[in-house]
Design a protein around this motif. Structure first.
Motif, PDB file in Angstrom:
ATOM      1  N   GLU A 313      -9.502  10.177  44.438  1.00 43.00           N
ATOM      2  CA  GLU A 313     -10.022   9.170  43.469  1.00 43.00           C
ATOM      3  C   GLU A 313      -9.563   7.769  44.057  1.00 43.00           C
ATOM      4  O   GLU A 313     -10.355   7.094  44.104  1.00 43.00           O
ATOM      5  CB  GLU A 313      -9.486   9.448  42.141  1.00 43.00           C
ATOM      6  CG  GLU A 313      -9.882   8.332  41.350  1.00 43.00           C
ATOM      7  CD  GLU A 313      -9.164   8.289  39.857  1.00 43.00           C
ATOM      8  OE1 GLU A 313      -8.654   7.578  39.170  1.00 43.00           O
ATOM      9  OE2 GLU A 313      -8.964   9.563  39.386  1.00 43.00           O
ATOM     10  N   LEU A 314      -8.401   7.715  44.639  1.00 42.65           N
ATOM     11  CA  LEU A 314      -7.943   6.608  45.059  1.00 42.65           C
ATOM     12  C   LEU A 314      -8.142   6.250  46.577  1.00 42.65           C
ATOM     13  O   LEU A 314      -7.749   5.432  47.409  1.00 42.65           O
ATOM     14  CB  LEU A 314      -6.378   6.443  45.159  1.00 42.65           C
ATOM     15  CG  LEU A 314      -5.742   6.601  43.450  1.00 42.65           C
ATOM     16  CD1 LEU A 314      -4.121   6.995  43.866  1.00 42.65           C
ATOM     17  CD2 LEU A 314      -6.059   5.431  42.755  1.00 42.65           C
ATOM     18  N   ASN A 315      -8.932   7.328  47.171  1.00 45.73           N
ATOM     19  CA  ASN A 315      -9.465   7.109  48.487  1.00 45.73           C
ATOM     20  C   ASN A 315      -8.273   6.886  49.305  1.00 45.73           C
ATOM     21  O   ASN A 315      -8.084   6.230  50.651  1.00 45.73           O
ATOM     22  CB  ASN A 315     -10.151   6.096  48.690  1.00 45.73           C
ATOM     23  CG  ASN A 315     -11.211   6.257  50.084  1.00 45.73           C
ATOM     24  OD1 ASN A 315     -11.482   7.345  50.404  1.00 45.73           O
ATOM     25  ND2 ASN A 315     -11.293   4.968  50.606  1.00 45.73           N
ATOM     26  N   ILE A 316      -7.074   7.798  49.168  1.00 40.91           N
ATOM     27  CA  ILE A 316      -5.991   7.747  50.152  1.00 40.91           C
ATOM     28  C   ILE A 316      -5.517   9.224  50.387  1.00 40.91           C
ATOM     29  O   ILE A 316      -4.487   9.369  50.854  1.00 40.91           O
ATOM     30  CB  ILE A 316      -4.825   6.843  49.483  1.00 40.91           C
ATOM     31  CG1 ILE A 316      -3.825   6.467  50.716  1.00 40.91           C
ATOM     32  CG2 ILE A 316      -4.328   7.585  48.463  1.00 40.91           C
ATOM     33  CD1 ILE A 316      -2.922   5.484  50.175  1.00 40.91           C
ATOM     34  N   SER A 317      -6.199  10.399  50.175  1.00 40.94           N
ATOM     35  CA  SER A 317      -5.671  11.645  50.183  1.00 40.94           C
ATOM     36  C   SER A 317      -5.558  11.940  51.793  1.00 40.94           C
ATOM     37  O   SER A 317      -4.264  12.820  51.768  1.00 40.94           O
ATOM     38  CB  SER A 317      -6.829  12.773  49.397  1.00 40.94           C
ATOM     39  OG  SER A 317      -7.828  12.532  50.348  1.00 40.94           O
ATOM     40  N   GLN A 318      -6.538  11.483  52.764  1.00 39.34           N
ATOM     41  CA  GLN A 318      -6.080  11.996  53.996  1.00 39.34           C
ATOM     42  C   GLN A 318      -4.737  11.477  54.351  1.00 39.34           C
ATOM     43  O   GLN A 318      -4.132  11.786  55.357  1.00 39.34           O
ATOM     44  CB  GLN A 318      -7.296  11.455  54.838  1.00 39.34           C
ATOM     45  CG  GLN A 318      -7.339  11.868  56.386  1.00 39.34           C
ATOM     46  CD  GLN A 318      -8.377  11.646  57.064  1.00 39.34           C
ATOM     47  OE1 GLN A 318      -8.468  10.655  57.876  1.00 39.34           O
ATOM     48  NE2 GLN A 318      -9.391  12.370  56.897  1.00 39.34           N
ATOM     49  N   GLU A 319      -4.536   9.979  54.181  1.00 41.52           N
ATOM     50  CA  GLU A 319      -3.522   9.243  54.670  1.00 41.52           C
ATOM     51  C   GLU A 319      -2.092  10.013  54.183  1.00 41.52           C
ATOM     52  O   GLU A 319      -1.105   9.976  54.804  1.00 41.52           O
ATOM     53  CB  GLU A 319      -3.419   7.526  54.260  1.00 41.52           C
ATOM     54  CG  GLU A 319      -2.243   7.075  54.763  1.00 41.52           C
ATOM     55  CD  GLU A 319      -2.624   5.389  54.544  1.00 41.52           C
ATOM     56  OE1 GLU A 319      -1.488   5.002  54.441  1.00 41.52           O
ATOM     57  OE2 GLU A 319      -3.349   5.174  53.845  1.00 41.52           O
ATOM     58  N   VAL A 320      -1.977  10.362  53.056  1.00 34.56           N
ATOM     59  CA  VAL A 320      -0.943  10.876  52.262  1.00 34.56           C
ATOM     60  C   VAL A 320      -0.797  12.305  52.867  1.00 34.56           C
ATOM     61  O   VAL A 320       0.493  12.927  53.057  1.00 34.56           O
ATOM     62  CB  VAL A 320      -1.181  11.164  50.720  1.00 34.56           C
ATOM     63  CG1 VAL A 320       0.267  11.929  50.315  1.00 34.56           C
ATOM     64  CG2 VAL A 320      -1.254   9.988  50.269  1.00 34.56           C
TER      65      VAL A 320
END
Length: 368
Positions: A313-320
């Protein structure tokens, strides 16, 4: 509570007890209700369910493994030993041990028994010989056939098919005493995967936590089932054993909810030992810039999948996910001298850490 509450006897001990009872029935012409078996640890009294003299030179006995504190698929399993005496000719040994119905046969190298032999391990074989050899008349040879009627049926619940043991289960046991799967017995069963892989000269191995990881790896990667090594909860143990055997380059593949624990230095991933998934996820989310409000949302989540939904949802799952994969890689390098590729996936097998995605070189299953 004593240690006996947590132990039982191995299939090897029961097979030895049945063999001893059958031999006694031939020599003493009587049915045997209980025998004393000398194991590497201590002498155990084993109850015999049935014992029948079939002829002057042949008898059989039946016993089963009593339940103990362990989800062992061989508990309550019926084990049969048929003993037959023959005249001795030129043989030096006075005992021949073979398998019957429900005892698996070896089809791959790397195990303790040669290809083509019955999966009756050296420990049980040695225990049978030790308990029977002095009772056999000097001019006779004893042929001992171990059978497990339900062995083929339950074999698929064991690692035998993966190890190339077909037609039944194995007769196991190094000490004669069975302990829970959290102990050495279970570790000994899973480490044999490494020996088989080495004997088959397999490359590009993929380590997974368990059956789910194996299914996803077969779905997503161009590899064979033989290239997959299941670690169970013993990730650290299996990596250490791999390193000892010179296996120092492989892929660590699995659901993020399992592998994330290693990012926190947890190398035994059993939930009762340690968890920390929430704390590890929150840490890496914060490192990637997630604000306090959403950090709290992550912290309040019940599952890793719920946390990944928030990160999507925050568009940061890949980075994490990349941050977690790097941490897993670094934690492993701190403990082992291995070249590790980390691949985190969701329950559908979709790649989560894009910077660490495995690439396929060719149709033979070789991996970059």
């Amino acid at each position: 509570m004593t240690d006996e509450n947590y132990t039982g006897v191995t299939t090897g001990t029961v097979a030895t007890a049945c063999s001893l009872a059958a031999l006694d029935a031939i020599l003493d012409s009587s049915d045997i209700a209980c025998v004393s078996v000398e194991t590497p640890k201590k002498t155990l009294d084993i109850i015999i369910d049935e014992c029948h003299k079939l002829s002057n030179t042949k008898a059989c006995a039946v016993a089963h493994k009593n339940p103990y504190n362990d989800p062992d698929v061989t508990v309550d399993l019926e084990i049969i030993s048929t003993v037959e005496l023959f005249d001795k000719t030129n043989q030096k040994e006075n005992i021949i041990i073979t398998g019957g119905k429900g005892v698996g046969k070896i089809t791959k190298p790397g195990l303790q028994i040669p290809v083509g032999g019955y999966a009756i391990n050296p420990g049980p074989r040695s225990m049978i010989v030790k308990n029977l050899k002095d009772k056999i008349p000097e001019d006779k040879i004893a042929k001992i056939t171990i059978s497990i009627p339900e062995g083929e049926k339950i074999a698929n619940k064991t690692m035998n098919p993966k190890l190339g043991i077909v037609g039944g289960i194995s007769v196991l046991g190094t000490t004669g005493i069975a302990r829970s799967m959290s102990s050495e017995a279970y570790k000994n069963s899973i480490v044999t995967q490494l020996d088989v892989a080495l004997a088959l000269n397999l490359e590009d191995l993929v380590f997974v936590p368990g059956n789910i990881g194996e299914k996803l790896a077969l779905k997503q990667l161009n590899i064979s089932k033989q290239q997959i090594i299941q670690t169970g909860n013993y990730v650290g143990f299996m990596f250490e054993e791999a390193e000892k055997r010179g296996i120092n380059k492989f892929t660590f593949f699995g659901h993020i909810g399992k592998l994330i624990k290693v990012a926190g230095g947890i190398f035994n991933t059993k939930h009762a030992v340690a968890d920390g998934r929430r704390e590890i996820m929150v840490t890496h989310a914060a490192l990637c810039g997630v604000n306090q409000k959403n950090i709290q949302r992550l912290f309040d989540s019940k599952t890793t999948d719920d946390m990944m939904d928030i990160l999507d949802e925050l568009n940061i799952s890949q980075e994490v996910s990349n941050s977690i994969a790097c941490a897993i890689h670094d934690r492993c390098l701190q403990r082992f001298n291995i070249d590790l590729n980390v691949m985190l996936v969701d329950m559908e097998g979709n790649n989560l850490n894009n910077n660490w995605v495995l690439s396929i070189k060719n149709d033979s299953g070789s991996l970059d």
